[in-house]
Design an enzyme around this catalytic site. Structure first.
Site, PDB file in Angstrom:
ATOM      1  N   GLY A 116       0.781  -1.233   0.000  1.00  0.00           N
ATOM      2  CA  GLY A 116       0.000   0.000   0.000  1.00  0.00           C
ATOM      3  C   GLY A 116       0.807   1.274   0.000  1.00  0.00           C
ATOM      4  CD  GLU A 117       3.392   0.429   2.978  1.00  0.00           C
ATOM      5  OE1 GLU A 117       3.122   0.054   4.130  1.00  0.00           O
ATOM      6  OE2 GLU A 117       3.424  -0.339   2.009  1.00  0.00           O
ATOM      7  CB  ALA A 118       3.320   6.208  -2.563  1.00  0.00           C
TER       8      ALA A 118
END
Length: 271
Positions: A116-118
């Site tokens: 989920g982390e960019a």
């Protein structure tokens, strides 16, 4: 006679290997480094990025795809960059030749769940874009173009298929074109090219077959609660709820700062 004893021994050995591998997979799903260490200790795996990457490909159906994604998404400071090296080997083992760009992304994302982390998405898609361009030299002017488009496709996927977004807020073909303006070494990719990608993503979300199976089951039970695009159960969904907000925010920043800077300077007149 001896033949019989040999056969029994071979069978026992095969059973033992299967059991140990199964245990290693279960441990990996709880804590990757522990699972890998267990398999290395038992002699089923070399502690080398290439070996671990091959293991992730080979057993992707039994491994937890969220765990694989988190493991390969680790930053280069983690364990002296071991996970980043695994990611690179993992991608270099894949064949994207002659694939449409979005189909290649689909193929890439079938073996693990994108974290989920960019920053993690960034790292993964950058390496993917580089590999795609090596195998498809005619498609983009540079790997940077491919990378920005890859990131935009992930955002489009989330935007079009996340149930938390209201219909009227969803990205249109026009906004998708606008978002990718100027990424082709300062010029634009063909409208038809971008529109076709938009149509394919809209018609067919990028998802894992585990989620598809689950979704089918949920629909049979007539559970109306729509699944989020990258989540498959309530706990997962909660864990990923930050995904949208964070991605949108960081995505914005990314496009504004890092990507526009080199493009802007490329467009500035000399002198």
């Amino acid at each position: 006679g001896g033949g019989h004893a040999d056969a029994v021994e071979a069978f026992d050995r095969k059973q033992r290997v299967q059991n140990e591998r199964q245990r290693g997979i279960l441990q990996f799903n709880l804590k990757p480094s522990k699972g890998i260490q267990f398999l290395v200790d038992k002699g089923h795996l070399k502690h080398e990025p290439k070996d671990v990457a091959a293991f992730l490909h080979q057993f992707s159906d039994q491994l937890d795809k969220t765990v694989i994604g988190d493991f390969m998404g680790k930053e280069k400071e983690y364990k002296d960059g071991f996970c980043v090296k695994v990611l690179h080997e993992y991608i270099d083992m894949m064949d994207f030749e002659s694939m449409l760009f979005d189909e290649a992304i689909r193929h890439f994302l079938s073996g693990f769940r994108l974290p989920g982390e960019a920053q993690k998405i960034d790292r993964m898609m950058e390496k993917f874009a580089e590999r795609y361009c090596i195998q498809n030299k005619q498609v983009f002017p540079s790997a940077d173009t491919a990378f920005v488009l890859a990131f935009a496709i992930i955002m489009l996927q989330t935007d079009l298929h996340n149930p938390n977004i209201k219909e009227e807020r969803r990205m249109t073909k026009q906004s998708f074109r606008r978002q990718n303006a100027g990424i082709s070494n300062g010029g634009n990719l063909e409208d038809e090219y971008l529109d076709a990608i938009y149509d394919r993503i809209k018609a067919n979300p990028i998802s894992l077959k585990e989620d598809e199976t689950l979704r089918a089951r949920q629909q049979q039970k007539e559970i109306s609660d729509a699944l989020s695009v990258f989540g498959s159960n309530p706990a997962e969904r909660r864990r990923r709820e930050t995904f949208l907000a964070e991605l949108a925010q960081e995505g914005e920043n990314l496009f504004q700062l890092t990507r526009q800077a080199p493009l802007a300077s490329a467009l500035a007149p000399d002198g």
